[in-house]
Design an enzyme around this catalytic site. Structure first.
Site, PDB file in Angstrom:
ATOM      1  N   HIS A  47     -14.560  30.865   1.165  1.00  0.00           N
ATOM      2  CA  HIS A  47     -14.857  30.161   2.384  1.00  0.00           C
ATOM      3  C   HIS A  47     -13.651  29.483   2.742  1.00  0.00           C
ATOM      4  CE1 HIS A  47     -18.927  31.083   0.592  1.00  0.00           C
ATOM      5  NE2 HIS A  47     -19.141  31.379   1.695  1.00  0.00           N
TER       6      HIS A  47
ATOM      7  N   CYS B 112     -22.461  30.456  -0.430  1.00  0.00           N
ATOM      8  CA  CYS B 112     -22.004  29.430   0.789  1.00  0.00           C
ATOM      9  C   CYS B 112     -22.588  27.930   0.701  1.00  0.00           C
ATOM     10  CB  CYS B 112     -21.860  29.919   2.125  1.00  0.00           C
ATOM     11  SG  CYS B 112     -23.242  31.173   2.148  1.00  0.00           S
TER      12      CYS B 112
ATOM     13  N   ARG C 184     -30.380  39.140  -5.512  1.00  0.00           N
ATOM     14  CA  ARG C 184     -31.248  39.026  -4.294  1.00  0.00           C
ATOM     15  C   ARG C 184     -32.308  40.308  -4.530  1.00  0.00           C
ATOM     16  NH1 ARG C 184     -26.324  39.778   0.438  1.00  0.00           N
ATOM     17  NH2 ARG C 184     -25.568  37.765   0.033  1.00  0.00           N
TER      18      ARG C 184
ATOM     19  N   LYS D 279     -19.654  38.834  12.991  1.00  0.00           N
ATOM     20  CA  LYS D 279     -18.610  39.288  12.015  1.00  0.00           C
ATOM     21  C   LYS D 279     -17.849  40.321  12.256  1.00  0.00           C
ATOM     22  CE  LYS D 279     -22.596  41.848   9.657  1.00  0.00           C
ATOM     23  NZ  LYS D 279     -23.359  42.201   8.719  1.00  0.00           N
TER      24      LYS D 279
ATOM     25  N   ASP E 156     -16.220  36.279  -3.202  1.00  0.00           N
ATOM     26  CA  ASP E 156     -16.548  35.302  -2.267  1.00  0.00           C
ATOM     27  C   ASP E 156     -15.214  34.238  -1.783  1.00  0.00           C
ATOM     28  OD1 ASP E 156     -18.053  34.828  -0.034  1.00  0.00           O
ATOM     29  OD2 ASP E 156     -19.477  33.838  -1.149  1.00  0.00           O
TER      30      ASP E 156
ATOM     31  N   HIS F 221     -16.525  33.063   6.196  1.00  0.00           N
ATOM     32  CA  HIS F 221     -17.110  33.675   4.971  1.00  0.00           C
ATOM     33  C   HIS F 221     -16.239  34.646   4.985  1.00  0.00           C
ATOM     34  CE1 HIS F 221     -21.275  31.415   5.110  1.00  0.00           C
ATOM     35  NE2 HIS F 221     -20.867  31.591   6.605  1.00  0.00           N
TER      36      HIS F 221
ATOM     37  N   GLN G 167     -19.931  38.871  -5.616  1.00  0.00           N
ATOM     38  CA  GLN G 167     -19.089  38.859  -4.422  1.00  0.00           C
ATOM     39  C   GLN G 167     -17.488  38.485  -4.693  1.00  0.00           C
ATOM     40  OE1 GLN G 167     -21.627  36.412  -2.171  1.00  0.00           O
ATOM     41  NE2 GLN G 167     -22.150  38.206  -0.697  1.00  0.00           N
TER      42      GLN G 167
END
Length: 647
Positions: free
Chosen positions: A388, A337, A366, A472, A386, A518, A384
RNA sequence: GCCGAUGUAGCUCAGUUGGCCAGAGCAGCUGAUUUGUAAUCAGCCGGCCGGGGGUUCGAAUCCCUCCAUCGGCUCCA
């Protein structure tokens, strides 16, 4: 006399003080033998407690979840009694029932206990069960309760009592064991006929890693030996579905100690499969107005200080890497992000540019605690799916819905129906954990709840499970062994736009702050593929599976024809291969079945003569002879049916 | 990270009161076989018994330590 209303709406008049068990006996002895607990006016109590007023009554048996709960909770007491007899002086924490059985947290002091001791404990539990002990409930004053456990020297129970109000404390006695307990319990231990201790593990007292670690023993009991046997068989079956086993067998992924723990290696078949998933999502996203972006795998430490992640996770991350000369610090990116915010910022935005939707299959790293790593579901490096979405507050709800549409499309294409939707909100008792203004949080939580309301979704709402920057919605599935994993996620964020000072020029020619969503419908490719493997037991949907068909020539004489069939298939975009080993057909079929290849095409003299293939479907057997064209059509139709995307 | 368990060939497993050169099946390779809907036969290859220390005349076996895996706990942007 009082009136007891049974589930079939019939009403029985009985003496005040009659117990549920008495009523069961009046219906039938058989029923009475099977009553584990009672639900009186919606509250689950001991079947042996007197009922003193008009009430609705449900007799709970093994067929009811609450009946099982009573069974297992009582079993926890019985195990505690057995352990106390075998290991005098042990202290007890808590011992609840869980989804599949029960556990008890125990402080064994200096004594070492391991699963080698299970047999001994199980035997003692069964012999206590055979004594047909009863559970005797008694109300006790706080002072007396404290006296009892002070005498016993059990500081854990004392801590629990300390938090209870005088007048609401009850003890249950069974055999030689007395426990602080709310109940309810079985009429007697004789109903426990089979027991199996399932595991032993350390568990922090009250779930707090700063406190003492107790020994937790998990177990399960059944009213019949046969049910235990079936349960154990089911566990065996579940293990066969374990993605770690299937992933190795089907050559989807591997790990290497030399590469490092938690760092998955995608093998060719797995990589191809993953690319198909990614391609599928890219097509959907393109149709829905997303644009693909690409960002680097590292970012300056400063970037994460701005985003707030540094404060929150800096200590727990992989340590930064530094440039050799300047000593500049970079993190391996733990999320995408911040990079995407800077993409937003790279070109000034007007309200006409919104919603601005950017997507990336972004690989992140991570530091997960070593004890947490688990196959592909919990890793240290993962990708991910991912994206946005930056939009105006007015657009938020529609965008949120759009994301939910994508999740729906994906789950449908993969025949994925068994999931839980969870809404995660703030913890009202610990607002310190979160960053961002009160007003923004309220707006975000409201938007999500409104969407749920409008769609009429069945969701569970969890307070305190929100991300630190916003509420979320998560899509949660269970793995083969019943463990829950979060897959897709949609998160509203008013915070990062603030921190990165994201702006757009509105129709009013003033600057405004966008809202950010997200979202990752798969969650991570690793975890999704893991769960998918377990969900379909290695039999991937036809459009996704690595090899869709295998041609099995009867003998070497038909290799040429087999090659011809293969070419036809490949030209029709069907992924196929030929088994040209000099093995018998039965053997080739067996091997293809074990590899879970959906279609086996057997070709011999007959097929060569009329340009056909004899089709065998994996797990089903011979489905007849088709021309190659017919087979191609059949496969294509099956694929299209699954990929029927309506946007 | 914490508690407990486990680690023998690519896979599944034998082998420990410490004692000849560590075994099997499957997979792989080679050959024979030319096969019709879930395992053709034979031969061969393959292991520093997770790594490192130690005890012992002698260690896969006992002890220490590290690593990894498994089951939990805690954590999960």
């Amino acid at each position: 006399m009082i009136n007891i209303t049974l589930p079939d709406k019939s009403v029985r008049q009985v003496e005040s003080g009659t117990t549920a068990l008495d009523i069961a006996k009046s219906i039938s002895e058989g029923l009475a033998r099977n009553v584990l607990a009672a639900k009186v006016n919606g509250e689950v109590i001991d079947a042996t407690l007197p009922i003193n007023e008009d009430a609705s009554l449900n007799l709970l048996t093994w067929n009811d979840d609450e009946g099982k709960a009573a069974m297992w909770h009582s079993s926890a007491h019985l195990m505690a009694e057995a352990i106390e007899q075998l290991y005098p002086g042990v202290k007890f924490g808590i011992g609840p029932n869980v989804e599949n059985g029960f556990y008890y947290d125990i402080d064994f002091g200096e004594t070492q206990v391991s699963d080698a001791d299970f047999k001994k404990i199980e035997d003692r539990i069964l012999s206590l069960a055979r004594e047909k002990q009863t559970f005797n409930r008694r109300e006790i004053s706080k002072a007396d309760a404290i006296d009892y456990f002070t005498g016993k020297g059990d500081e854990y129970k004392l801590e629990l009592i300390d938090e209870l109000a005088d007048g609401e404390i009850t003890f249950y006695e069974s055999g030689t064991f007395t426990d602080l307990c709310r109940g309810p319990h079985l009429p007697g231990t004789g109903m426990i006929k089979a027991v199996k201790l399932l595991g032993i593990a350390g568990a922090y007292w009250r779930g707090d890693e700063k406190r003492k670690m107790l020994t937790r023993i998990y177990g399960i009991t059944f009213p019949k030996q046969k049910e235990l046997t079936e349960f154990l068989e089911m566990l065996e079956e579940a293990k066969k579905r374990d993605h770690r086993k299937l992933g190795a067998e089907l050559e989807i992924f591997a790990f290497s100690q030399k590469v490092g723990q938690g760092l998955p290696l995608w093998l060719p078949k797995g990589a191809e499969l993953r690319e198909r998933l990614e391609q599928f999502l890219k097509i959907v996203q393109k149709k829905m107005g997303y644009q693909q972006v690409i960002t680097p795998h590292i970012g300056k430490v400063e970037l994460y200080k701005i985003s707030g992640h540094y404060d929150k996770y800096g200590e727990d991350s992989f340590h930064p890497i530094t440039t050799p000369i300047e000593g500049e610090e970079f993190f391996l990116k733990p999320m995408n992000c911040p990079h995407h915010c800077e993409i937003y910022n790279s070109i000034p935005k007007s309200y006409r540019d919104l919603p601005y939707r950017i997507a990336e299959f972004g690989t992140v790293y991570r530091y997960e605690q070593s004890g947490e790593l688990h196959g592909l579901t919990r890793v240290r490096g993962f990708t991910q799916d991912d994206a946005h979405i930056f939009c105006t507050p007015d657009q938020l709800k529609d965008e949120f819905k759009g994301v939910m549409d994508i999740v729906e499309i994906i789950f449908k294409a993969l025949d994925f129906n068994d999931f839980i939707i969870q809404i995660s909100l703030r913890d009202p008792d610990d607002m310190e954990k979160y960053i961002g203004s009160e007003e923004n949080w309220e707006k975000a939580e409201k938007a999500i709840l409104e969407v749920v309301e409008e769609r009429g979704l069945d969701v569970i709402v969890e307070s305190g499970e929100a991300a630190f920057y916003g509420p979320k919605m998560d899509f949660i599935v269970k793995d083969a062994l019943g463990r829950k994993w979060q897959l897709g996620t949609i998160q509203v964020d008013y915070n990062l736009p603030e921190r990165f000072e994201l702006e757009y020029v509105g129709a009013d020619n003033e600057k405004h702050r966008p809202v950010m969503i997200h979202r990752a419908p798969f969650g991570s490719m690793e975890r999704f593929v893991a769960v998918l493997l377990e969900h379909c037991a290695g039999k991937f949907p036809l459009w996704l599976t690595p090899d869709q068909a295998i041609v099995l020539p009867i003998s070497e004489k038909y290799h040429k024809y087999a090659e011809k069939v293969l070419n036809l298939l490949n030209n029709s975009e069907i992924r196929a291969l030929v088994d040209e080993r000099s093995e018998k057909t039965g053997r080739k079929i067996r091997d293809a079945e074990l590899k879970k290849i959906p279609y086996m095409l057997i070709v011999g003299e007959k097929e060569e003569n009329d340009g056909s293939v004899s089709v065998r479907k994996q797990g089903e057997g011979d489905i007849g002879t088709f021309t190659v064209e017919e087979f191609v059509k059949m496969v294509n139709e099956e694929v299209d049916r699954l990929l029927d995307i309506k946007i």
